[in-house]
Scaffold this motif. Structure first.
Motif, PDB file in Angstrom:
ATOM      1  N   VAL A 290       0.856  -1.180   0.000  1.00 26.55           N
ATOM      2  CA  VAL A 290       0.000   0.000   0.000  1.00 26.55           C
ATOM      3  C   VAL A 290       0.900   1.241   0.000  1.00 26.55           C
ATOM      4  O   VAL A 290       1.847   1.327   0.788  1.00 26.55           O
ATOM      5  CB  VAL A 290      -0.928   0.014   1.232  1.00 26.55           C
ATOM      6  N   GLN A 291       0.603   2.189  -0.870  1.00 24.96           N
ATOM      7  CA  GLN A 291       1.436   3.381  -0.964  1.00 24.96           C
ATOM      8  C   GLN A 291       1.208   4.333   0.218  1.00 24.96           C
ATOM      9  O   GLN A 291       0.102   4.472   0.716  1.00 24.96           O
ATOM     10  CB  GLN A 291       1.143   4.130  -2.272  1.00 24.96           C
ATOM     11  N   TRP A 292       2.307   4.981   0.615  1.00 23.28           N
ATOM     12  CA  TRP A 292       2.217   6.029   1.635  1.00 23.28           C
ATOM     13  C   TRP A 292       3.314   7.062   1.423  1.00 23.28           C
ATOM     14  O   TRP A 292       4.223   6.855   0.593  1.00 23.28           O
ATOM     15  CB  TRP A 292       2.268   5.419   3.039  1.00 23.28           C
ATOM     16  N   LEU A 293       3.206   8.177   2.119  1.00 21.03           N
ATOM     17  CA  LEU A 293       4.183   9.274   2.110  1.00 21.03           C
ATOM     18  C   LEU A 293       4.245  10.038   0.799  1.00 21.03           C
ATOM     19  O   LEU A 293       5.131  10.876   0.609  1.00 21.03           O
ATOM     20  CB  LEU A 293       5.588   8.775   2.498  1.00 21.03           C
ATOM     21  N   ASN A 294       3.331   9.750  -0.124  1.00 18.10           N
ATOM     22  CA  ASN A 294       3.156  10.576  -1.305  1.00 18.10           C
ATOM     23  C   ASN A 294       1.963  11.503  -1.042  1.00 18.10           C
ATOM     24  O   ASN A 294       1.057  11.156  -0.267  1.00 18.10           O
ATOM     25  CB  ASN A 294       2.909   9.714  -2.547  1.00 18.10           C
ATOM     26  N   PRO A 295       1.920  12.687  -1.675  1.00 15.13           N
ATOM     27  CA  PRO A 295       0.912  13.694  -1.318  1.00 15.13           C
ATOM     28  C   PRO A 295      -0.535  13.205  -1.320  1.00 15.13           C
ATOM     29  O   PRO A 295      -1.312  13.601  -0.447  1.00 15.13           O
ATOM     30  CB  PRO A 295       1.138  14.779  -2.375  1.00 15.13           C
TER      31      PRO A 295
ATOM     32  N   GLU B 119      -4.654   4.692   5.227  1.00 13.20           N
ATOM     33  CA  GLU B 119      -5.602   4.283   6.263  1.00 13.20           C
ATOM     34  C   GLU B 119      -6.826   3.575   5.682  1.00 13.20           C
ATOM     35  O   GLU B 119      -7.470   2.772   6.376  1.00 13.20           O
ATOM     36  CB  GLU B 119      -6.040   5.490   7.105  1.00 13.20           C
ATOM     37  N   ASN B 120      -7.140   3.833   4.425  1.00 14.67           N
ATOM     38  CA  ASN B 120      -8.288   3.183   3.790  1.00 14.67           C
ATOM     39  C   ASN B 120      -8.096   1.680   3.655  1.00 14.67           C
ATOM     40  O   ASN B 120      -9.073   0.939   3.475  1.00 14.67           O
ATOM     41  CB  ASN B 120      -8.545   3.792   2.410  1.00 14.67           C
TER      42      ASN B 120
END
Length: 299
Positions: free
Chosen positions: A45-50, A55-56
């Motif tokens: 799951v992607q994170w830290l991109n704008p 959380e979804n």
């Protein structure tokens, strides 16, 4: 269990993910890069991109393990020191935002930390009750842990894994420590009397799982073997396992030139004991260095 891991492709994260999957747990790795294998385990799951909203995908997780942060094994320029700090604070702040956004908060946050919290000493023995040091690493860890502790306000138990030197053949410090011995040039580093608080990668992984499952563990927990050694002892045991001589001293000034400020990790050291893990009943698979090195190096 359903467990989310940040830094899941690093040394500890990849080993932890493999162990959890092998034991039938569902793993979600938070990563900056997309991955099309959404139905696989682990799932990415992607994170830290704008635009990311990880959380979804994380409702119902039993734990989040935050291992994200720039390696400390590169040369410490002023610019890189700032990267070490910023990467840890940014990731931990985002973990807190995710926890706050979840309807069902995870029961526990396992957050990476380091024995660098205590500073260095040739004589003092540190445990989880010891005070913080006054050098760059101690200040970094203090700020990192303060960020992680904010999750307590959301009702999540926080365990701060103060890692010692993690021994593994696939990365970390050990391959670099082995290299001189492979070329028959191994020997005492600096005075040799400085302490090395180490831990086998397998005990790190089992310790994290133990911390997830044992609610009595809370706050800072030292992830080190109960048998620290001096650097000279480490070199002698390593030379025995590798069947290579331990004879060529490495002077302190040469390491300072080669490594800059990072040389403090090798030249000063600290004697750290794992009081909380031992008191909680954790059983080490590799409490002694020779057995640990033999397993890692296949001897």
């Amino acid at each position: 269990m359903k467990i989310a891991i940040t830094g899941g492709t690093g040394l500890v994260g990849s080993a932890l993910s493999s162990e959890l999957v092998r034991n039938g747990h569902e793993v979600i790795i938070l990563t900056r890069k997309s991955n099309e294998q959404d139905n696989h385990n682990p799932r990415y799951v992607q994170w830290l991109n704008p635009a990311d909203q990880p959380e979804n995908e994380l409702e119902g997780i039993d734990a989040i393990v935050n291992l994200a942060g720039a390696t400390i094994n590169d040369r410490w320029t002023d610019e890189y020191k700032q990267k070490i700090i910023d990467s840890r604070i940014k990731a931990t702040t985002e973990v807190n935002r995710i926890i706050e956004a979840l309807k069902n908060k995870p029961p526990v946050l396992i957050n990476a930390s380091a024995v660098g919290y205590y500073g260095t000493s040739m004589t003092e023995v540190f445990n989880e009750q010891s005070e913080t040091g006054n050098d760059f690493l101690a200040d970094t860890v203090l700020r990192w842990e303060a960020a992680a502790n904010q999750a307590r306000e959301l009702g999540t138990r926080v365990v701060l894994c103060r890692f010692g030197v993690i021994l593994d053949k696939n990365g970390g410090a050990l391959p670099k420590m082995i290299l001189p011995y492979k070329f028959f040039a191994g020997g005492k580093v600096g005075s040799g009397a400085q302490w090395l608080s180490w831990i086998h990668i397998d005990d790190v992984i089992q310790g994290i799982i133990f911390a997830i499952q044992h609610a009595q563990l809370n706050g800072p927990v030292n992830f080190v073997s109960p048998s620290p050694v001096t650097m000279d002892q480490f070199g002698k045991i390593l030379s025995k396992v590798l069947r290579r001589p331990h004879w060529l001293p490495v002077p302190s000034f040469a390491l300072k030139i080669a490594l800059g400020d990072m040389s403090m990790l090798v030249l000063e050291g600290q004697n750290v004991m794992p009081a909380k893990l031992q008191n909680a009943g954790f059983s080490y698979k590799f409490p002694e260095l020779e057995k640990a090195l033999k397993e890692i190096l296949g001897n």
